[in-house]
Motif scaffolding. Structure first.
Motif, PDB file in Angstrom:
ATOM      1  N   LYS A 197      -7.383   5.174   6.949  1.00 42.16           N
ATOM      2  CA  LYS A 197      -7.661   3.773   7.277  1.00 42.16           C
ATOM      3  C   LYS A 197      -6.926   3.358   8.554  1.00 42.16           C
ATOM      4  CE  LYS A 197      -8.439   2.097   2.548  1.00 42.16           C
ATOM      5  NZ  LYS A 197      -7.904   1.208   1.475  1.00 42.16           N
ATOM      6  N   LYS A 198      -5.674   3.761   8.673  1.00 39.87           N
ATOM      7  CA  LYS A 198      -4.872   3.391   9.840  1.00 39.87           C
ATOM      8  C   LYS A 198      -5.444   4.018  11.111  1.00 39.87           C
ATOM      9  CE  LYS A 198      -0.054   3.373  11.433  1.00 39.87           C
ATOM     10  NZ  LYS A 198       1.345   3.746  11.079  1.00 39.87           N
ATOM     11  N   PHE A 244       1.824   3.761   1.903  1.00 42.44           N
ATOM     12  CA  PHE A 244       1.812   4.115   3.319  1.00 42.44           C
ATOM     13  C   PHE A 244       1.818   5.637   3.545  1.00 42.44           C
ATOM     14  CE2 PHE A 244       3.814  -0.097   3.092  1.00 42.44           C
ATOM     15  CZ  PHE A 244       3.110  -0.794   4.065  1.00 42.44           C
ATOM     16  N   PRO A 270       0.822  -1.209   0.000  1.00 34.36           N
ATOM     17  CA  PRO A 270       0.000   0.000   0.000  1.00 34.36           C
ATOM     18  C   PRO A 270       0.854   1.256   0.000  1.00 34.36           C
ATOM     19  CG  PRO A 270       0.006  -1.030   2.169  1.00 34.36           C
ATOM     20  CD  PRO A 270       0.715  -1.969   1.249  1.00 34.36           C
ATOM     21  N   TYR A 327      -4.516   6.124   3.101  1.00 29.77           N
ATOM     22  CA  TYR A 327      -3.958   5.113   3.994  1.00 29.77           C
ATOM     23  C   TYR A 327      -3.971   5.608   5.442  1.00 29.77           C
ATOM     24  CZ  TYR A 327      -0.844   1.666   6.047  1.00 29.77           C
ATOM     25  OH  TYR A 327      -0.324   0.672   6.847  1.00 29.77           O
TER      26      TYR A 327
END
Length: 591
Positions: free
Chosen positions: A74-75, A66, A64, A71
């Motif tokens: 999502k994290k 990062f 992905p 991202y």
């Protein structure tokens, strides 16, 4: 008959533990085990490299971005979701094992969410810690990324395409960082440039990313081999080389001129707040920079006095700093002419230790173990390191040692190095956690540096118990490694909290340890790139030594060193306060 009864008792105990866990799940109205499993599964989707390292091949084609905002969202949502779920759980309804898992998961959510409040992603590349270096290790075809089937070879091509998206984002982030003060020191940038430049040119068939072709299975058909060869040649020539050439030009022409002259993280907008976060992250304590700096000065003084005793024992005339030079340059401590001799030397250390290991460790890993030379592409700038085996034990744990110049490979500190990186250091700690069926999956691969590196440094102090350090130079090597970690407490806090320059940190290290100036310079630059990581070793070691002394005194003749080591190792990586609580409870139960 006794063995049969014992097996039956173990089985009943295991069933009892599972029944306790099920009862806890029923009473709390939800499945706590499922929550932990979901956390692990969603985490692997979020970080597929972690899955690959564990031997889980489901996401081997993924990498992905990062660095993207998508991202990050999502994290953040991932850790927030589980943090909120844990807040609604009543500890009184959990088993002891579940309470530990909950406490570990709470810590993990908190520290990761805290890390996301900083703009560290604007400095995504450095000379030692960044994702491009980790990714390059898979390209050789001998690491965790498998190259056994035709599908494996195509899977890697897809993952490389995804990685190149990340690499382009890294450049964009660095440009943004240049405008706002988030930029590396010039002394680090000049070390990064050759890493990209080396992959930007040369013969395609000798390129790192073409390496898997040289080990293609014979079972592939001629057509399959031809197609794969063509695809990998195109990958190197049309994607990898141009991308690395573009990054090289960017680093040389744009980034380096904007590089900062300051050494510490306070030279960026991240400042003291970020360094305090890093201390918390890497030591898993609430210690301050001043407390750690003072502790480091004290430890350096203590270890220097022990070094003086060794110097006297070998009859060296001169002060300790002269003895450092003597050890650095003593040709008798550089006995090798072939790299294979280095590997054989480490194997011989292992053989000497085996009888003693059985006396000190009741539980020993089943995961195989190997010693290998560090890959040539990263050998000049890499330190010795351990790569964990797969969760299923089919891929061995590997101790990598760089041997750029075999004739100058000095062995004075290599017995303790083997203890730390290999056995019973990282290989025992990591493999036993991965093999422990009582641990939820997310704890089998979790890494807290204070625990993991603290354990490895603790094992260095066990050399005499393990039949090593019979040569005073090898014992001096252990002291050198220990003072190296004590010096880290001084120079890391010096650089990042007290305004020390790179040159001041190098000077302090040269005055207090036997490493070469080149090695010390690389070390100091390592601390500059990742503030706080270097603190974890000594803080963790001192805590484990403290806990062993506490248990020995409290239990007296009932103290069992095997069981103490089992208690420390069976949990996997956990924050130090949780380890201390566990050992205190064990002491109380056995008093």
């Amino acid at each position: 008959m006794k063995k049969i009864v014992l097996i039956g008792m173990v089985f009943l105990f295991a069933m009892s533990c599972k029944q306790d866990a099920k009862q806890a799940s029923d009473e709390t109205g939800f499945d706590f085990e499922k929550l932990l499993n979901d956390f692990n599964e969603e985490g692997l989707v979020l970080d597929p490299i972690k899955a690959t390292n564990a031997g889980d091949s489901r996401y081997n084609d993924q990498f992905p971005n990062f660095l993207s905002e998508e991202y990050a969202q999502k994290k953040r949502a991932y850790y927030t979701k589980y943090k909120e779920a844990l807040a609604n759980i009543d500890d009184s309804k959990l088993t002891e094992t579940e309470k530990m898992s909950k406490a570990v998961l709470e810590w993990d959510c908190d520290i990761n969410l805290e890390a996301m409040t900083f703009k560290k992603d604007l400095m995504p590349i450095d000379q030692m810690w960044s994702k491009n270096l980790d990714f390059n290790q898979y390209a050789g075809g001998t690491n965790a990324q498998p190259f056994k089937t035709v599908e494996d070879y195509h899977t890697w091509l897809t993952r490389v395409d995804n990685y190149l998206v990340w690499l382009e984002s890294a450049k964009e982030n660095m440009r943004e960082g240049m405008e706002s003060g988030y930029v590396l020191p010039k002394s680090l940038i000049v070390k990064v440039i050759p890493q990209f430049e080396g992959l930007s040119k040369g013969n395609v068939e000798n390129h790192l990313y073409y390496s898997p072709i040289k080990n293609m299975p014979e079972s592939f058909s001629d057509e399959e081999k031809d197609n794969i060869k063509a695809a990998y040649a195109s990958l190197v020539e049309n994607k990898i080389m141009p991308a690395h050439q573009a990054m090289t030009e960017f680093l040389k022409n744009e980034y380096l001129p904007k590089g900062r002259t300051s050494s510490g993280i306070t030279g960026t907008p991240l400042g003291d707040v970020y360094y305090n976060h890093q201390i918390k992250k890497y030591t898993t304590t609430t210690m301050t920079a001043d407390e750690i700096h003072t502790l480091g000065l004290s430890e350096v003084a203590r270890i220097r006095s022990e070094m003086e005793a060794v110097k006297e024992k070998v009859g060296f005339k001169g002060d300790l700093n002269a003895f450092f030079d003597h050890v650095r340059t003593n040709r008798k401590l550089m006995p090798f002419t072939e790299r294979s001799q280095v590997i054989a030397y480490y194997d011989s250390i292992h053989e000497v230790m085996k009888p003693q290991i059985n006396k000190l460790f009741g539980k020993q890993p089943k995961t195989p173990f190997e010693v290998r030379r560090t890959e040539p592409f990263r050998e000049k700038s890499a330190a010795a390191n351990y790569n964990r085996g797969s969760l299923d034990g089919t891929r061995p744990g590997i101790f990598f040692t760089p041997i750029p110049d075999v004739e100058s490979y000095n062995i004075f500190d290599k017995e303790d190095l083997f203890l730390h990186e290999a056995i019973p250091g990282h290989h025992f700690q990591i493999s036993l956690a991965q093999e422990n069926e009582e641990l939820p999956d997310f704890r089998k691969t979790l890494w807290y540096s204070a625990y993991g590196e603290g354990w490895a440094l603790y094992t260095e102090s066990m050399g005499e118990e393990l039949g090593l350090y019979k040569d005073p130079y090898q014992y001096f090597g252990m002291l050198s490694s220990e003072i190296h970690r004590a010096i880290r407490l001084v120079v890391d806090t010096g650089i990042h909290a007290k305004g020390w320059t790179r040159e001041e940190a190098i000077k302090y290290s040269l005055e207090n340890e036997a490493e070469s100036e080149a090695d010390i310079t690389s070390e100091i630059e390592r601390y500059m790139a990742n503030p706080g990581q270097a603190l974890s070793y000594k803080i963790g070691q001192l805590k484990i030594i403290e806990l062993r002394a506490r248990a020995t005194e409290a239990l007296g003749e009932d103290f069992d060193i095997k069981e103490f080591h089992n208690q420390v190792l069976e949990t996997g990586c956990i924050p130090l306060q949780l380890l201390e609580n566990k050992i205190d409870n064990w002491i109380a139960a056995n008093k």
